[in-house]
Design a protein around this motif. Structure first.
Motif, PDB file in Angstrom:
ATOM      1  N   ASP A  41      -7.050   1.045  -6.744  1.00  0.00           N
ATOM      2  CA  ASP A  41      -7.311   2.369  -6.185  1.00  0.00           C
ATOM      3  C   ASP A  41      -7.802   1.879  -4.724  1.00  0.00           C
ATOM      4  OD1 ASP A  41      -8.723   4.503  -4.679  1.00  0.00           O
ATOM      5  OD2 ASP A  41      -8.673   5.569  -6.598  1.00  0.00           O
ATOM      6  N   LYS A  42      -7.034   2.220  -3.595  1.00  0.00           N
ATOM      7  CA  LYS A  42      -7.386   1.770  -2.147  1.00  0.00           C
ATOM      8  C   LYS A  42      -8.698   2.180  -1.684  1.00  0.00           C
ATOM      9  CE  LYS A  42      -6.078   5.378   1.076  1.00  0.00           C
ATOM     10  NZ  LYS A  42      -5.306   5.451   2.085  1.00  0.00           N
ATOM     11  N   ARG A  43      -9.270   3.120  -2.156  1.00  0.00           N
ATOM     12  CA  ARG A  43     -10.467   3.771  -1.873  1.00  0.00           C
ATOM     13  C   ARG A  43     -11.767   3.037  -2.417  1.00  0.00           C
ATOM     14  NH1 ARG A  43      -8.374   9.276  -3.723  1.00  0.00           N
ATOM     15  NH2 ARG A  43      -7.986   7.965  -5.331  1.00  0.00           N
ATOM     16  N   ASP A  44     -11.614   2.334  -3.617  1.00  0.00           N
ATOM     17  CA  ASP A  44     -12.916   1.803  -4.356  1.00  0.00           C
ATOM     18  C   ASP A  44     -12.400   0.387  -4.917  1.00  0.00           C
ATOM     19  OD1 ASP A  44     -11.498   2.400  -6.555  1.00  0.00           O
ATOM     20  OD2 ASP A  44     -13.050   4.099  -7.276  1.00  0.00           O
TER      21      ASP A  44
ATOM     22  N   LEU B 108       0.834  -1.250   0.126  1.00  0.00           N
ATOM     23  CA  LEU B 108      -0.165   0.023   0.105  1.00  0.00           C
ATOM     24  C   LEU B 108       0.846   1.142   0.059  1.00  0.00           C
ATOM     25  CD1 LEU B 108      -2.926   1.125   0.134  1.00  0.00           C
ATOM     26  CD2 LEU B 108      -2.689   0.810   2.587  1.00  0.00           C
TER      27      LEU B 108
ATOM     28  N   GLY C 201       0.403   5.561  -0.796  1.00  0.00           N
ATOM     29  CA  GLY C 201      -0.596   6.577  -1.014  1.00  0.00           C
ATOM     30  C   GLY C 201      -1.831   5.942  -1.106  1.00  0.00           C
ATOM     31  N   ASN C 202      -2.316   6.167  -2.197  1.00  0.00           N
ATOM     32  CA  ASN C 202      -3.907   5.637  -2.714  1.00  0.00           C
ATOM     33  C   ASN C 202      -4.070   4.533  -3.358  1.00  0.00           C
ATOM     34  OD1 ASN C 202      -5.348   7.552  -1.068  1.00  0.00           O
ATOM     35  ND2 ASN C 202      -5.416   8.939  -2.679  1.00  0.00           N
ATOM     36  N   ARG C 203      -2.714   3.829  -3.576  1.00  0.00           N
ATOM     37  CA  ARG C 203      -2.450   2.641  -4.498  1.00  0.00           C
ATOM     38  C   ARG C 203      -2.141   1.372  -3.701  1.00  0.00           C
ATOM     39  NH1 ARG C 203      -0.847   6.749  -7.732  1.00  0.00           N
ATOM     40  NH2 ARG C 203      -1.730   6.836  -9.829  1.00  0.00           N
TER      41      ARG C 203
END
Length: 172
Positions: A30-33, A9, A11-13
């Motif tokens: 994308d870690k968010r979705d 992990l 950043g956001n990746r």
């Protein structure tokens, strides 16, 4: 479900590497979705090394050590920045980084520990970017610890190895 190395992990990746005898690939999510940002095929055999994210000379990169090649990827698009051949089979240890140098190791078949100086692009195999390499006293499964300019790791038969990170000289 396919076997894979531990994810990274950054950043956001979330970066996942699936290296097998056939059909190897790396994917960035994308870690968010959970959406797939990119996927690259990898000409690799089975390896288990967790990727390492670093910043060198203002450029972010994700380094993956593997059987055929150590590769550095641009985390934005998955393009290879540089690559080096020379590690042995079934790579497990995680790369470590210090002062513009990445250290990678394999310990199964054809063991090798290499110090790779960053700053160049393309295929760096056999170039002066390889500062030094060692083939003795290496570990198959444990990752090195870098402290006080020394690389430490425990071999598979329980012995402690230590190398000078600058010269590659063995301490014991």
């Amino acid at each position: 479900e396919r076997d894979r190395a531990s994810g990274l992990l950054d950043g956001n990746r979330l970066f996942l590497v699936f290296d097998h005898e056939a059909g190897s690939f790396m994917v960035a999510l994308d870690k968010r979705d959970g959406k797939e940002l990119w996927r690259v095929t990898r000409d690799e055999l089975t390896s288990w090394s967790t990727p390492l994210a670093i910043e060198h000379a203002g450029r972010r990169q994700v380094i993956v050590a593997a059987t055929k090649r150590v590769r550095s990827y641009d985390p934005e698009n998955g393009k290879v920045i540089w690559e080096v051949g020379g590690l042995g089979g079934n790579v497990v240890p995680v790369p470590v980084y210090q002062n513009g140098i990445v250290y990678v190791m394999s310990g199964f078949r054809d063991p090798r520990l290499m110090a790779i100086k960053l700053g160049k692009e393309g295929d760096l195999t056999g170039t002066d970017a390889i500062l030094w390499s060692q083939t003795r006293g290496l570990a198959y499964t444990t990752s090195p610890v870098l402290h006080d300019n020394k690389l430490f790791f425990v071999t598979d038969n329980g012995l402690l190895s230590a190398y000078n990170a600058t010269t590659g000289e063995a301490f014991f």
